[in-house]
Design a protein around this motif. Structure first.
Motif, PDB file in Angstrom:
ATOM      1  N   LYS A   1    -110.011 -51.123  45.607  1.00 44.68           N
ATOM      2  CA  LYS A   1    -109.215 -49.743  45.578  1.00 44.68           C
ATOM      3  C   LYS A   1    -107.855 -50.136  45.590  1.00 44.68           C
ATOM      4  N   THR A   2    -107.394 -51.092  46.501  1.00 44.32           N
ATOM      5  CA  THR A   2    -105.853 -51.546  46.663  1.00 44.32           C
ATOM      6  C   THR A   2    -105.277 -51.630  45.113  1.00 44.32           C
ATOM      7  N   THR A   3    -105.988 -52.544  44.435  1.00 45.25           N
ATOM      8  CA  THR A   3    -105.590 -53.022  43.216  1.00 45.25           C
ATOM      9  C   THR A   3    -105.587 -51.686  42.210  1.00 45.25           C
ATOM     10  N   PHE A   4    -106.337 -50.613  42.499  1.00 43.38           N
ATOM     11  CA  PHE A   4    -106.664 -49.519  41.606  1.00 43.38           C
ATOM     12  C   PHE A   4    -105.452 -48.639  41.968  1.00 43.38           C
TER      13      PHE A   4
ATOM     14  N   THR B   1    -102.323 -47.443  39.566  1.00 48.50           N
ATOM     15  CA  THR B   1    -102.088 -46.128  39.331  1.00 48.50           C
ATOM     16  C   THR B   1    -100.358 -45.893  39.510  1.00 48.50           C
ATOM     17  N   LYS B   2     -99.960 -46.482  40.569  1.00 48.07           N
ATOM     18  CA  LYS B   2     -98.538 -46.234  40.686  1.00 48.07           C
ATOM     19  C   LYS B   2     -97.520 -47.147  39.696  1.00 48.07           C
TER      20      LYS B   2
ATOM     21  N   ARG C   1    -102.141 -40.643  36.629  1.00 50.49           N
ATOM     22  CA  ARG C   1    -102.032 -40.180  37.859  1.00 50.49           C
ATOM     23  C   ARG C   1    -103.507 -39.043  38.039  1.00 50.49           C
ATOM     24  N   PRO C   2    -104.107 -39.051  39.280  1.00 50.37           N
ATOM     25  CA  PRO C   2    -105.161 -38.286  39.403  1.00 50.37           C
ATOM     26  C   PRO C   2    -105.004 -36.928  39.488  1.00 50.37           C
ATOM     27  N   ILE C   3    -106.171 -36.235  39.294  1.00 51.39           N
ATOM     28  CA  ILE C   3    -106.148 -34.779  39.207  1.00 51.39           C
ATOM     29  C   ILE C   3    -106.355 -34.363  40.806  1.00 51.39           C
ATOM     30  N   LYS C   4    -105.540 -33.689  41.500  1.00 49.94           N
ATOM     31  CA  LYS C   4    -105.774 -33.408  42.841  1.00 49.94           C
ATOM     32  C   LYS C   4    -106.509 -32.042  42.950  1.00 49.94           C
ATOM     33  N   ILE C   5    -107.631 -32.307  43.784  1.00 48.52           N
ATOM     34  CA  ILE C   5    -108.553 -30.947  44.004  1.00 48.52           C
ATOM     35  C   ILE C   5    -108.460 -31.049  45.674  1.00 48.52           C
TER      36      ILE C   5
ATOM     37  N   VAL D   1    -108.382 -46.388  29.658  1.00 51.90           N
ATOM     38  CA  VAL D   1    -107.939 -47.565  30.172  1.00 51.90           C
ATOM     39  C   VAL D   1    -108.430 -49.067  29.747  1.00 51.90           C
ATOM     40  N   ILE D   2    -109.703 -48.825  29.991  1.00 46.26           N
ATOM     41  CA  ILE D   2    -110.450 -50.273  29.359  1.00 46.26           C
ATOM     42  C   ILE D   2    -110.311 -50.552  28.065  1.00 46.26           C
ATOM     43  N   GLU D   3    -110.355 -49.302  26.930  1.00 47.57           N
ATOM     44  CA  GLU D   3    -110.098 -49.514  25.857  1.00 47.57           C
ATOM     45  C   GLU D   3    -108.745 -50.116  25.221  1.00 47.57           C
ATOM     46  N   ARG D   4    -107.764 -49.525  26.203  1.00 52.17           N
ATOM     47  CA  ARG D   4    -106.282 -49.939  25.924  1.00 52.17           C
ATOM     48  C   ARG D   4    -106.145 -51.539  26.112  1.00 52.17           C
ATOM     49  N   ALA D   5    -106.969 -51.908  27.313  1.00 52.62           N
ATOM     50  CA  ALA D   5    -106.873 -53.455  27.545  1.00 52.62           C
ATOM     51  C   ALA D   5    -107.709 -54.405  26.665  1.00 52.62           C
TER      52      ALA D   5
END
Length: 65
Positions: free
Chosen positions: A21-24, A28-29, A35-39, A53-57
């Motif tokens: 999660k820290t790396t995630f 994101t930063k 960036r996330p969708i805020k709910i 993101v996986i496909e770009r990598a």
């Protein structure tokens, strides 16, 4: 009728990418992950954006080869 896309929590999106999660949040930063969708106070990512993101990598890996 429009089908809803699955929204992922940070821990689920991180698991899909195979990172902590820290790396995630670091990805994101720095803009690697959108960036996330805020709910309310929650942050969620559309599953299609995490898959992108996986496909770009994968594409970057192919270009480097």
């Amino acid at each position: 009728m429009q089908t809803s896309e699955r929204l992922l929590r940070d821990q689920d999106a991180a698991a899909a990418l195979g990172v902590s999660k820290t790396t995630f949040w670091r990805l994101t930063k720095d803009g690697t992950v959108p960036r996330p969708i805020k709910i309310g106070a929650s942050s969620r990512w559309p599953q299609s954006e995490i898959l992108a993101v996986i496909e770009r990598a994968k594409a970057a890996r192919a270009e480097a080869a």
